[in-house]
Design a protein around this motif. Structure first.
Motif, PDB file in Angstrom:
ATOM      1  N   VAL A 223      -9.655  -4.785   7.549  1.00 57.69           N
ATOM      2  CA  VAL A 223      -8.689  -3.722   7.691  1.00 57.69           C
ATOM      3  C   VAL A 223      -7.409  -4.341   8.169  1.00 57.69           C
ATOM      4  O   VAL A 223      -7.189  -5.355   8.842  1.00 57.69           O
ATOM      5  CB  VAL A 223      -9.423  -2.897   9.222  1.00 57.69           C
ATOM      6  CG1 VAL A 223      -8.348  -1.979   9.474  1.00 57.69           C
ATOM      7  CG2 VAL A 223     -10.589  -2.450   8.482  1.00 57.69           C
ATOM      8  N   ARG A 224      -6.432  -3.416   7.779  1.00 56.75           N
ATOM      9  CA  ARG A 224      -5.036  -3.975   8.110  1.00 56.75           C
ATOM     10  C   ARG A 224      -4.469  -5.138   7.614  1.00 56.75           C
ATOM     11  O   ARG A 224      -3.879  -5.916   8.096  1.00 56.75           O
ATOM     12  CB  ARG A 224      -4.875  -3.706   9.717  1.00 56.75           C
ATOM     13  CG  ARG A 224      -5.122  -2.470  10.355  1.00 56.75           C
ATOM     14  CD  ARG A 224      -5.044  -2.600  11.994  1.00 56.75           C
ATOM     15  NE  ARG A 224      -3.642  -2.233  12.069  1.00 56.75           N
ATOM     16  CZ  ARG A 224      -3.400  -2.184  13.377  1.00 56.75           C
ATOM     17  NH1 ARG A 224      -4.305  -2.374  14.308  1.00 56.75           N
ATOM     18  NH2 ARG A 224      -2.049  -1.835  13.733  1.00 56.75           N
ATOM     19  N   VAL A 225      -5.045  -5.809   6.534  1.00 51.56           N
ATOM     20  CA  VAL A 225      -4.724  -6.874   5.632  1.00 51.56           C
ATOM     21  C   VAL A 225      -3.932  -6.460   4.596  1.00 51.56           C
ATOM     22  O   VAL A 225      -4.645  -5.721   3.710  1.00 51.56           O
ATOM     23  CB  VAL A 225      -5.731  -7.786   5.629  1.00 51.56           C
ATOM     24  CG1 VAL A 225      -5.253  -8.975   4.925  1.00 51.56           C
ATOM     25  CG2 VAL A 225      -6.494  -8.350   6.881  1.00 51.56           C
ATOM     26  N   ALA A 226      -2.946  -6.806   4.197  1.00 43.84           N
ATOM     27  CA  ALA A 226      -2.372  -6.490   2.899  1.00 43.84           C
ATOM     28  C   ALA A 226      -3.223  -6.845   1.747  1.00 43.84           C
ATOM     29  O   ALA A 226      -3.584  -8.083   1.539  1.00 43.84           O
ATOM     30  CB  ALA A 226      -0.834  -7.188   2.658  1.00 43.84           C
ATOM     31  N   ARG A 227      -2.970  -5.968   0.693  1.00 39.10           N
ATOM     32  CA  ARG A 227      -4.111  -6.176  -0.403  1.00 39.10           C
ATOM     33  C   ARG A 227      -3.444  -6.666  -1.723  1.00 39.10           C
ATOM     34  O   ARG A 227      -3.934  -6.670  -2.656  1.00 39.10           O
ATOM     35  CB  ARG A 227      -4.878  -4.859  -0.691  1.00 39.10           C
ATOM     36  CG  ARG A 227      -5.761  -4.708   0.485  1.00 39.10           C
ATOM     37  CD  ARG A 227      -6.580  -3.478   0.315  1.00 39.10           C
ATOM     38  NE  ARG A 227      -7.820  -3.334   1.318  1.00 39.10           N
ATOM     39  CZ  ARG A 227      -8.635  -2.353   1.321  1.00 39.10           C
ATOM     40  NH1 ARG A 227      -8.962  -1.902   0.008  1.00 39.10           N
ATOM     41  NH2 ARG A 227      -9.466  -1.973   2.600  1.00 39.10           N
ATOM     42  N   LYS A 228      -2.037  -6.634  -1.562  1.00 36.20           N
ATOM     43  CA  LYS A 228      -1.304  -6.983  -2.782  1.00 36.20           C
ATOM     44  C   LYS A 228      -0.127  -8.076  -2.171  1.00 36.20           C
ATOM     45  O   LYS A 228       0.297  -7.881  -1.003  1.00 36.20           O
ATOM     46  CB  LYS A 228      -0.724  -6.183  -3.504  1.00 36.20           C
ATOM     47  CG  LYS A 228      -1.498  -5.046  -4.093  1.00 36.20           C
ATOM     48  CD  LYS A 228      -0.632  -4.074  -5.126  1.00 36.20           C
ATOM     49  CE  LYS A 228      -1.747  -3.097  -5.629  1.00 36.20           C
ATOM     50  NZ  LYS A 228      -0.713  -1.833  -6.431  1.00 36.20           N
ATOM     51  N   PRO A 229       0.168  -9.221  -2.925  1.00 39.37           N
ATOM     52  CA  PRO A 229       1.249 -10.040  -2.587  1.00 39.37           C
ATOM     53  C   PRO A 229       2.564  -9.433  -2.416  1.00 39.37           C
ATOM     54  O   PRO A 229       3.015  -8.346  -2.952  1.00 39.37           O
ATOM     55  CB  PRO A 229       1.348 -11.150  -3.474  1.00 39.37           C
ATOM     56  CG  PRO A 229       0.276 -10.905  -4.119  1.00 39.37           C
ATOM     57  CD  PRO A 229      -0.536  -9.627  -4.297  1.00 39.37           C
ATOM     58  N   LEU A 230       3.208  -9.691  -1.464  1.00 37.63           N
ATOM     59  CA  LEU A 230       4.772  -9.104  -1.104  1.00 37.63           C
ATOM     60  C   LEU A 230       5.629 -10.060  -1.565  1.00 37.63           C
ATOM     61  O   LEU A 230       5.680 -11.317  -1.346  1.00 37.63           O
ATOM     62  CB  LEU A 230       4.973  -8.770   0.276  1.00 37.63           C
ATOM     63  CG  LEU A 230       3.794  -7.726   0.922  1.00 37.63           C
ATOM     64  CD1 LEU A 230       4.202  -7.581   2.513  1.00 37.63           C
ATOM     65  CD2 LEU A 230       3.945  -6.334   0.163  1.00 37.63           C
ATOM     66  N   VAL A 231       6.982  -9.792  -2.343  1.00 34.87           N
ATOM     67  CA  VAL A 231       7.712 -10.669  -3.000  1.00 34.87           C
ATOM     68  C   VAL A 231       9.051 -10.398  -2.393  1.00 34.87           C
ATOM     69  O   VAL A 231       9.519  -8.913  -2.395  1.00 34.87           O
ATOM     70  CB  VAL A 231       7.731 -10.589  -4.563  1.00 34.87           C
ATOM     71  CG1 VAL A 231       8.730 -11.692  -5.053  1.00 34.87           C
ATOM     72  CG2 VAL A 231       6.230 -11.031  -4.973  1.00 34.87           C
ATOM     73  N   GLY A 232       9.729 -11.327  -2.122  1.00 31.36           N
ATOM     74  CA  GLY A 232      11.262 -11.042  -1.623  1.00 31.36           C
ATOM     75  C   GLY A 232      11.517 -11.378  -0.289  1.00 31.36           C
ATOM     76  O   GLY A 232      10.672 -10.759   0.828  1.00 31.36           O
ATOM     77  N   ALA A 233      12.501 -11.704   0.103  1.00 30.85           N
ATOM     78  CA  ALA A 233      12.681 -12.240   1.642  1.00 30.85           C
ATOM     79  C   ALA A 233      12.939 -11.017   2.491  1.00 30.85           C
ATOM     80  O   ALA A 233      12.519 -11.058   3.582  1.00 30.85           O
ATOM     81  CB  ALA A 233      14.167 -13.068   1.586  1.00 30.85           C
ATOM     82  N   GLU A 234      13.630  -9.944   2.190  1.00 32.24           N
ATOM     83  CA  GLU A 234      13.820  -8.918   2.793  1.00 32.24           C
ATOM     84  C   GLU A 234      12.559  -8.072   3.110  1.00 32.24           C
ATOM     85  O   GLU A 234      12.054  -7.535   4.158  1.00 32.24           O
ATOM     86  CB  GLU A 234      14.918  -7.973   2.450  1.00 32.24           C
ATOM     87  CG  GLU A 234      15.107  -6.603   3.021  1.00 32.24           C
ATOM     88  CD  GLU A 234      16.510  -5.673   2.563  1.00 32.24           C
ATOM     89  OE1 GLU A 234      16.599  -4.657   3.270  1.00 32.24           O
ATOM     90  OE2 GLU A 234      16.873  -6.032   1.500  1.00 32.24           O
ATOM     91  N   ARG A 235      11.654  -7.931   1.902  1.00 34.57           N
ATOM     92  CA  ARG A 235      10.506  -7.133   2.113  1.00 34.57           C
ATOM     93  C   ARG A 235       9.688  -7.859   2.920  1.00 34.57           C
ATOM     94  O   ARG A 235       9.049  -7.244   3.767  1.00 34.57           O
ATOM     95  CB  ARG A 235      10.135  -7.105   0.630  1.00 34.57           C
ATOM     96  CG  ARG A 235       8.734  -5.883   0.367  1.00 34.57           C
ATOM     97  CD  ARG A 235       8.448  -6.084  -0.920  1.00 34.57           C
ATOM     98  NE  ARG A 235       7.302  -5.047  -1.164  1.00 34.57           N
ATOM     99  CZ  ARG A 235       6.509  -5.044  -2.065  1.00 34.57           C
ATOM    100  NH1 ARG A 235       6.802  -5.387  -3.151  1.00 34.57           N
ATOM    101  NH2 ARG A 235       5.412  -4.117  -2.149  1.00 34.57           N
ATOM    102  N   VAL A 236       9.389  -9.283   2.891  1.00 35.77           N
ATOM    103  CA  VAL A 236       8.431  -9.913   3.416  1.00 35.77           C
ATOM    104  C   VAL A 236       8.825 -10.003   4.932  1.00 35.77           C
ATOM    105  O   VAL A 236       7.918  -9.897   5.764  1.00 35.77           O
ATOM    106  CB  VAL A 236       8.269 -11.295   2.980  1.00 35.77           C
ATOM    107  CG1 VAL A 236       7.778 -12.176   4.098  1.00 35.77           C
ATOM    108  CG2 VAL A 236       7.847 -11.477   1.817  1.00 35.77           C
ATOM    109  N   ALA A 237       9.991  -9.934   5.228  1.00 37.27           N
ATOM    110  CA  ALA A 237      10.712 -10.061   6.669  1.00 37.27           C
ATOM    111  C   ALA A 237      10.396  -8.645   7.430  1.00 37.27           C
ATOM    112  O   ALA A 237      10.054  -8.529   8.475  1.00 37.27           O
ATOM    113  CB  ALA A 237      12.070 -10.137   6.575  1.00 37.27           C
TER     114      ALA A 237
END
Length: 301
Positions: A223-237
């Motif tokens: 629960v509450r764990v991202a299920r897809k990789p996130l890419v990009g400095a602004e998006r990850v921040a």
């Protein structure tokens, strides 16, 4: 009476034979686990596979085997190749990204590592790019110093083909390594990242990140764990900024495992997650979270 005596003798001989088989198996078990773990990237799957080797060894005509150690290593490798093919199919149904499970090579007597770098977490990550045969050839050559002829016999091909497999595997591994900080530098970056993440300082996070930073979490449906990789400095921040709820009830501890530093997020007396990262000259380019319970055994006290 004679029949009873004969049965007793046969049972005694069988028991003695199994004792001898167990002694031989125990002697090579560290290497079998080392092969299976490097092939599968999972300690639990490696243990299951080694147990399967033992079952086959019990049932085999052991008198026909002139070199038990080599024979058992061959079984372990071939089973690992098959298991890896099946694992890749199973991982299609895994919930979210799949990351290798780290182990404590120093504390685990079953790892049997002649060359420690072949079990470093960075190498395990890169070996995910290899085909099953490439991975087998690379593991046997780099971790256990097998000759090309030996590897050819194990995986059922020619020595020339093995040289090509090892060469391709080395090239894939080398291409993926790029320029990375040493352990001290990696620990310093991890500490700086954790401080920025816990304070929600998006500006500092973006300063630490490479433009194409990737955040990957292995939670297997947690629960509450991202299920897809996130890419990009602004998006990850922004994603990390939204995790303010996480830092309210966790304590952060530090450990070294698999040739790198990890931040351990402890919650309710146990390890909730283990976090590590990689970087290039441009900044942090990979953030890895292990949240799936089955991947955290090596971090538990």
């Amino acid at each position: 009476m004679r029949l009873d005596c004969r049965v007793a003798v046969e049972e005694s001989e069988r028991a003695g034979g199994l004792d001898e088989a167990a002694a031989v198996f125990t002697a090579v078990r560290p290497r079998l686990f080392g092969i299976a773990y490097r092939m599968l990237g999972s300690a639990s799957e490696a243990e299951d596979l080694v147990q399967e080797v033992w079952v086959r060894w019990q049932a085999y005509d052991r008198e026909a085997v002139s070199e038990p150690g080599a024979f058992l290593a061959t079984i372990a490798t071939r089973l690992s190749i098959n298991a890896l093919k099946s694992a890749r199919v199973r991982r299609e149904t895994y919930v979210g990204p799949w990351l290798p499970e780290p182990v404590d090579a120093a504390a685990d007597p079953y790892l049997g590592a002649e060359r420690g770098e072949a079990v470093e977490y960075a190498t395990l990550l890169l070996m995910e790019r290899l085909s099953p045969n490439e991975r087998a050839a690379y593991v046997l050559r780099e971790a256990f110093d097998y000759g090309y002829d030996q590897i050819a016999e194990v995986i059922g091909t020619s020595a020339a083909a093995v040289r090509q497999l090892v060469s391709r595997a080395r090239r894939h591994i080398a291409d993926g390594r790029r320029s990375r900080p040493d352990r001290v530098g990696q620990r310093a970056l991890l500490e700086a990242f954790m401080a920025a993440a816990r304070s929600g300082d998006m500006g500092e996070l973006e300063r630490l990140f490479a433009a194409d930073v990737v955040n990957t979490a292995d939670g297997n449906g947690a629960v509450r764990v991202a299920r897809k990789p996130l890419v990009g400095a602004e998006r990850v921040a922004k994603f990390l900024k939204a995790l303010e709820w996480l830092w309210e009830d966790v304590e952060v501890d530090w450990t070294d495992l698999g040739g790198r530093s990890w931040a351990l997020l402890r919650q309710n007396g146990g390890v909730y997650a283990a976090l590590t990262l990689d970087a290039t000259d441009e900044g942090i380019d990979q953030i890895l979270w292990l949240v799936a319970r089955e991947k955290l055994h090596a971090f538990e006290d």
